[in-house]
Write a protein that holds these residues in place. Structure first.
Motif, PDB file in Angstrom:
ATOM      1  N   GLY A  80      -2.695 -13.197  -8.750  1.00  0.00           N
ATOM      2  CA  GLY A  80      -1.659 -12.308  -8.226  1.00  0.00           C
ATOM      3  C   GLY A  80      -1.567 -10.949  -8.878  1.00  0.00           C
ATOM      4  O   GLY A  80      -0.513 -10.299  -8.787  1.00  0.00           O
ATOM      5  N   ASP A  81      -2.630 -10.479  -9.520  1.00  0.00           N
ATOM      6  CA  ASP A  81      -2.573  -9.162 -10.161  1.00  0.00           C
ATOM      7  C   ASP A  81      -2.445  -8.043  -9.129  1.00  0.00           C
ATOM      8  O   ASP A  81      -1.718  -7.064  -9.350  1.00  0.00           O
ATOM      9  N   ALA A  82      -3.144  -8.146  -8.006  1.00  0.00           N
ATOM     10  CA  ALA A  82      -3.061  -7.105  -6.975  1.00  0.00           C
ATOM     11  C   ALA A  82      -1.646  -7.022  -6.399  1.00  0.00           C
ATOM     12  O   ALA A  82      -1.096  -5.918  -6.235  1.00  0.00           O
ATOM     13  N   ALA A  83      -1.044  -8.166  -6.110  1.00  0.00           N
ATOM     14  CA  ALA A  83       0.316  -8.160  -5.575  1.00  0.00           C
ATOM     15  C   ALA A  83       1.307  -7.614  -6.599  1.00  0.00           C
ATOM     16  O   ALA A  83       2.279  -6.934  -6.235  1.00  0.00           O
ATOM     17  N   ALA A  84       1.078  -7.893  -7.884  1.00  0.00           N
ATOM     18  CA  ALA A  84       1.962  -7.364  -8.924  1.00  0.00           C
ATOM     19  C   ALA A  84       1.892  -5.844  -8.981  1.00  0.00           C
ATOM     20  O   ALA A  84       2.921  -5.162  -9.132  1.00  0.00           O
ATOM     21  N   PHE A  85       0.700  -5.281  -8.856  1.00  0.00           N
ATOM     22  CA  PHE A  85       0.562  -3.836  -8.854  1.00  0.00           C
ATOM     23  C   PHE A  85       1.275  -3.227  -7.646  1.00  0.00           C
ATOM     24  O   PHE A  85       1.949  -2.188  -7.767  1.00  0.00           O
ATOM     25  N   VAL A  86       1.119  -3.846  -6.480  1.00  0.00           N
ATOM     26  CA  VAL A  86       1.740  -3.321  -5.261  1.00  0.00           C
ATOM     27  C   VAL A  86       3.261  -3.392  -5.359  1.00  0.00           C
ATOM     28  O   VAL A  86       3.966  -2.416  -5.052  1.00  0.00           O
ATOM     29  N   LEU A 150      -1.763  -0.914   2.123  1.00  0.00           N
ATOM     30  CA  LEU A 150      -2.820  -0.544   3.065  1.00  0.00           C
ATOM     31  C   LEU A 150      -3.060   0.964   3.137  1.00  0.00           C
ATOM     32  O   LEU A 150      -4.115   1.385   3.602  1.00  0.00           O
ATOM     33  N   GLY A 151      -2.093   1.750   2.718  1.00  0.00           N
ATOM     34  CA  GLY A 151      -2.217   3.192   2.798  1.00  0.00           C
ATOM     35  C   GLY A 151      -1.464   3.809   3.956  1.00  0.00           C
ATOM     36  O   GLY A 151      -1.284   5.023   3.988  1.00  0.00           O
ATOM     37  N   PHE A 323       8.914  14.758  22.422  1.00  0.00           N
ATOM     38  CA  PHE A 323       8.201  14.363  21.209  1.00  0.00           C
ATOM     39  C   PHE A 323       7.809  12.895  21.329  1.00  0.00           C
ATOM     40  O   PHE A 323       8.347  12.158  22.174  1.00  0.00           O
ATOM     41  N   LEU A 324       6.852  12.476  20.488  1.00  0.00           N
ATOM     42  CA  LEU A 324       6.470  11.071  20.438  1.00  0.00           C
ATOM     43  C   LEU A 324       7.403  10.340  19.485  1.00  0.00           C
ATOM     44  O   LEU A 324       7.559  10.755  18.336  1.00  0.00           O
ATOM     45  N   PRO A 325       8.035   9.249  19.915  1.00  0.00           N
ATOM     46  CA  PRO A 325       9.013   8.557  19.054  1.00  0.00           C
ATOM     47  C   PRO A 325       8.353   7.649  18.018  1.00  0.00           C
ATOM     48  O   PRO A 325       8.817   6.534  17.778  1.00  0.00           O
ATOM     49  N   LEU A 326       7.274   8.097  17.410  1.00  0.00           N
ATOM     50  CA  LEU A 326       6.592   7.358  16.366  1.00  0.00           C
ATOM     51  C   LEU A 326       6.473   8.249  15.130  1.00  0.00           C
ATOM     52  O   LEU A 326       6.280   9.458  15.244  1.00  0.00           O
ATOM     53  N   VAL A 327       6.579   7.621  13.965  1.00  0.00           N
ATOM     54  CA  VAL A 327       6.421   8.322  12.700  1.00  0.00           C
ATOM     55  C   VAL A 327       5.417   7.537  11.868  1.00  0.00           C
ATOM     56  O   VAL A 327       5.620   6.359  11.589  1.00  0.00           O
ATOM     57  N   HIS A 328       4.321   8.206  11.518  1.00  0.00           N
ATOM     58  CA  HIS A 328       3.280   7.592  10.699  1.00  0.00           C
ATOM     59  C   HIS A 328       3.512   7.962   9.243  1.00  0.00           C
ATOM     60  O   HIS A 328       3.609   9.141   8.895  1.00  0.00           O
ATOM     61  N   ILE A 329       3.620   6.960   8.381  1.00  0.00           N
ATOM     62  CA  ILE A 329       3.826   7.153   6.952  1.00  0.00           C
ATOM     63  C   ILE A 329       2.490   6.960   6.245  1.00  0.00           C
ATOM     64  O   ILE A 329       1.841   5.919   6.402  1.00  0.00           O
ATOM     65  N   SER A 330       2.070   7.959   5.491  1.00  0.00           N
ATOM     66  CA  SER A 330       0.846   7.852   4.695  1.00  0.00           C
ATOM     67  C   SER A 330       1.223   7.750   3.228  1.00  0.00           C
ATOM     68  O   SER A 330       2.159   8.410   2.770  1.00  0.00           O
ATOM     69  N   ASN A 331       0.490   6.937   2.507  1.00  0.00           N
ATOM     70  CA  ASN A 331       0.808   6.682   1.103  1.00  0.00           C
ATOM     71  C   ASN A 331       0.469   7.855   0.208  1.00  0.00           C
ATOM     72  O   ASN A 331       1.038   7.988  -0.880  1.00  0.00           O
ATOM     73  N   THR A 332      -0.447   8.683   0.619  1.00  0.00           N
ATOM     74  CA  THR A 332      -0.888   9.813  -0.186  1.00  0.00           C
ATOM     75  C   THR A 332      -0.802  11.097   0.631  1.00  0.00           C
ATOM     76  O   THR A 332      -0.713  11.066   1.867  1.00  0.00           O
ATOM     77  N   VAL A 333      -0.838  12.205  -0.063  1.00  0.00           N
ATOM     78  CA  VAL A 333      -0.791  13.510   0.597  1.00  0.00           C
ATOM     79  C   VAL A 333      -2.081  13.714   1.381  1.00  0.00           C
ATOM     80  O   VAL A 333      -3.182  13.439   0.880  1.00  0.00           O
ATOM     81  N   ALA A 334      -1.957  14.158   2.638  1.00  0.00           N
ATOM     82  CA  ALA A 334      -3.116  14.348   3.500  1.00  0.00           C
ATOM     83  C   ALA A 334      -4.036  15.413   2.923  1.00  0.00           C
ATOM     84  O   ALA A 334      -3.603  16.525   2.619  1.00  0.00           O
ATOM     85  N   ASP A 335      -5.312  15.062   2.773  1.00  0.00           N
ATOM     86  CA  ASP A 335      -6.316  15.994   2.262  1.00  0.00           C
ATOM     87  C   ASP A 335      -7.565  15.859   3.127  1.00  0.00           C
ATOM     88  O   ASP A 335      -8.576  15.306   2.724  1.00  0.00           O
ATOM     89  N   SER A 342      -4.762   3.502  -0.176  1.00  0.00           N
ATOM     90  CA  SER A 342      -4.036   2.420  -0.816  1.00  0.00           C
ATOM     91  C   SER A 342      -3.885   2.675  -2.307  1.00  0.00           C
ATOM     92  O   SER A 342      -4.716   3.336  -2.948  1.00  0.00           O
ATOM     93  N   THR A 343      -2.812   2.135  -2.881  1.00  0.00           N
ATOM     94  CA  THR A 343      -2.622   2.215  -4.324  1.00  0.00           C
ATOM     95  C   THR A 343      -3.696   1.457  -5.080  1.00  0.00           C
ATOM     96  O   THR A 343      -4.025   1.794  -6.220  1.00  0.00           O
ATOM     97  N   LEU A 344      -4.276   0.440  -4.448  1.00  0.00           N
ATOM     98  CA  LEU A 344      -5.306  -0.376  -5.095  1.00  0.00           C
ATOM     99  C   LEU A 344      -6.691   0.241  -4.982  1.00  0.00           C
ATOM    100  O   LEU A 344      -7.650  -0.345  -5.506  1.00  0.00           O
ATOM    101  N   ALA A 345      -6.830   1.379  -4.308  1.00  0.00           N
ATOM    102  CA  ALA A 345      -8.160   1.931  -4.054  1.00  0.00           C
ATOM    103  C   ALA A 345      -8.901   2.238  -5.344  1.00  0.00           C
ATOM    104  O   ALA A 345     -10.102   1.980  -5.453  1.00  0.00           O
ATOM    105  N   THR A 346      -8.221   2.776  -6.335  1.00  0.00           N
ATOM    106  CA  THR A 346      -8.893   3.180  -7.574  1.00  0.00           C
ATOM    107  C   THR A 346      -9.148   2.035  -8.532  1.00  0.00           C
ATOM    108  O   THR A 346      -9.860   2.220  -9.526  1.00  0.00           O
ATOM    109  N   VAL A 347      -8.577   0.877  -8.275  1.00  0.00           N
ATOM    110  CA  VAL A 347      -8.711  -0.243  -9.230  1.00  0.00           C
ATOM    111  C   VAL A 347      -9.328  -1.475  -8.585  1.00  0.00           C
ATOM    112  O   VAL A 347      -9.234  -2.572  -9.146  1.00  0.00           O
TER     113      VAL A 347
END
Length: 589
Positions: A80-86, A150-151, A323-335, A342-347
């Motif tokens: 459960g290390d991945a779930a603990a990080f999340v 998931l990001g 407008f489209l009644p959907l809002v997409h949330i991204s975990n990181t700043v768009a680049d 994902s937060t787990l991407a680097t580990v």
């Protein structure tokens, strides 16, 4: 020459896994990637990455590895290390509390409050009531956990005429398929979005496998109404008023120069526009889909449109919003990418190393708890049936009779087990550093080991930068979400929602690190008492420190009402801030 293709995209951090590029064309392993032919090609790697991340979160990475051909994956130990990080990242992201704040509402209690200030206070109260009715904190936590893991996460807003308010739903990002323009900015709002998934066949109900697609798209306003399609099913098409003209909805006007239909929306009554949002909800049988036919170009002739509870056909239904009644949330700043990381991407590789070390540690602990014993000079009992010696078993109280010169040797693996345990701690610390989650935030540090509060604050520096970046990526998305909530209420003509521009709204997150509340309280008392801080500022500081103050303005009013009347001498003294009291030298000392 047999050289593999170098792939660099938003999910390149998973390229080290053979399952992510197991085929010659660079597609993931067939046990990992969806095999549906209607999926867009650019979504295959994204969905495969979602599946890998979900497996790590559910301690199923070993099972997934075994499914894709790694026979040793079934013996993998995951604790459960991945779930603990999340979960830790999610807790620090959301903070202790979340508050909906409308600009200017804090001054509604002033004597000369402007009408704009009173309107902002009314909108703030209505949004907070809506959030409570829609269980917004719970839905936000569910969506944000997907975003951290998931990001990405998706909110969907829809007007409910029976309840008289906007309904909020969250969708798995694996169902989200935006149609992005090739030269569009990643942060731009798409003009067309699909929510699609595959429905398996049900032999008991007699239904075949099919694809359901919900489409929101922006387009010019046209006069359309329900009519029968060629196959006899219900649909929607252009209609006329019998004289060659087009019937208009209430509030719509037709331009005399080009015949285009325009509409004035409640949030912009002075600016007519010819754009509206259309909703289409349809299903296709998998047998009717041609090979290579993508999700965005499914044949509408073979579609079976769904109907709303009131009988309205969901085929290009005009939602009367621009407008489209959907809002997409991204975990990181768009680049350069529309989707987040994902937060787990680097580990990910560190988590694999940690799981392998845990597996080796489990094997070593088996030989330490039940050691291998070698006997010399012992006579084994013979099985009377087979005539062969029976294997020796060691249990508490077992006695072996050894001949002269006999001995018993025990294989001691405790040293290797200790080294493996030390290795586990080393890898876990490495993962915490790379994920910017200090050990103190994971709860693995004894508070008595922290030398001072300043040292604790320094150790939380990486976590502060992580939380600031994640909240920055979400700030404008939640501002957009509450703007859409206001406008859908206006479009639905909900009671109390006035016509006019929507005020800006933000979501204020609470503190994400422990706060010395007693120190903050002492600072506020000293500052307000010395007239270097206003009472409003002091109450705001207490609110940020975690004190249970729901509304700062009401708290100030209660404090002011209960404060005893000051004497004239005290009033004169308070009117001169910074002036020391007249005391004798011994008293001053």
């Amino acid at each position: 020459m047999g050289l593999s293709t170098f792939v660099s995209d938003a999910w390149s951090w998973l390229n080290y896994k053979p399952m992510m590029a197991a085929t010659s064309d660079g597609r993931p392993h067939r046990g990992l990637a969806p095999q549906a032919t209607w999926l867009p090609k650019d979504a295959v790697r994204r969905l495969a990455a979602y599946k890998v991340l979900a497996a790590y979160d559910a301690n199923q990475a070993g099972e997934l590895a075994a499914l894709t051909g790694n026979d040793s994956g079934a013996e993998r130990r995951e604790f459960g290390d991945a779930a603990a990080f999340v979960d830790t990242t999610l807790a620090h992201l959301l903070g202790k509390s979340q508050q909906i704040v409308v600009a200017g509402a804090e001054h509604a209690g002033d004597e000369n409050a402007s009408p704009e200030t009173l309107a902002a206070s009314d909108v703030q109260q209505r949004l907070r009531s809506w959030a409570e009715a829609e269980l917004f904190p719970l839905r936000m936590q569910a969506a944000e956990r997907k975003a951290v893991l998931l990001g990405d996460a998706v909110y969907l807003l829809a007007w409910d005429p029976q309840k008289g308010r906007v309904r909020l739903r969250t969708y798995d990002p694996g169902f989200y398929f935006p149609v992005l323009e090739e030269d569009a900015d990643p942060g731009d709002y798409p003009q067309r979005v699909h929510l699609a998934w595959e429905i398996p066949e049900d032999p008991q109900q007699g239904t075949k496998a099919r694809v359901r697609r919900i489409t929101y798209e922006l387009g010019p306003i046209v006069a359309a109404g329900p009519h029968a399609l060629e196959d006899g099913s219900a649909g929607r098409g252009l209609v006329t008023d019998g004289t060659g003209g087009r019937p208009l909805e209430a509030g719509d006007v037709s331009r005399a120069d080009n015949g285009a239909i325009e509409r004035r929306y409640p949030w912009a009554p002075d600016r007519p526009t010819g754009i509206t949002c259309y909703l289409t909800d349809a299903e296709w049988s998998l047998d009717d889909l041609r090979h290579g036919q993508s999700l965005d170009d499914l044949s509408m002739e073979r579609a079976r449109f769904r109907t709303r509870s009131d009988g309205e056909v969901l085929h290009r239904l005009d939602l009367r919003i621009d407008f489209l009644p959907l809002v997409h949330i991204s975990n990181t700043v768009a680049d350069g990418e529309h989707f987040g990381q994902s937060t787990l991407a680097t580990v990910m590789q560190v988590l694999d190393e940690l799981a392998e070390t845990d597996t080796d540690s489990a094997r070593a602990s088996a030989t330490t708890g039940a050691p291998i014993i070698g006997l010399a000079g012992a006579r084994a009992e013979v099985d009377r049936v087979t005539g062969r010696p029976r294997p020796l078993a060691v249990s508490p109280g077992t006695i072996f009779q050894l001949a002269d010169g006999g001995r018993m040797d025990v294989l001691d693996t405790s040293g290797q087990l200790a080294e493996l345990r030390s290795r586990v701690e080393e890898i876990r610390d490495r993962a915490a550093v790379n994920a910017r989650l200090p050990a103190v935030s994971l709860g693995t540090v004894d508070p008595s080991d922290v030398p001072s509060g300043y040292a604790l604050q320094l150790s939380l520096g990486p976590l502060d930068s992580l939380v600031d970046a994640m909240r920055l990526a979400r700030a404008h998305k939640y501002a957009l979400l509450f703007k859409l909530v206001q406008r859908i209420h206006q479009a639905g003509q909900a009671e109390g929602w006035a016509t006019g521009p929507t005020p800006p709204v933000r979501l204020a997150f609470g503190p994400h690190t422990p706060t010395d509340r007693s120190a903050v309280l002492d600072e506020v008392v000293r500052g307000v008492g010395a007239c270097v801080l206003s009472l409003e500022t002091g109450v705001g500081m207490l609110q940020d420190a975690g004190y249970p103050i729901e509304d700062a303005r009401e708290e100030v009013e209660r404090i002011t009402a209960r404060r005893p009347a000051a004497s004239p001498a005290e009033d004169a003294r308070s009117s001169q801030p910074g002036r020391d009291e007249e005391v004798s030298p011994p008293e001053r000392a």
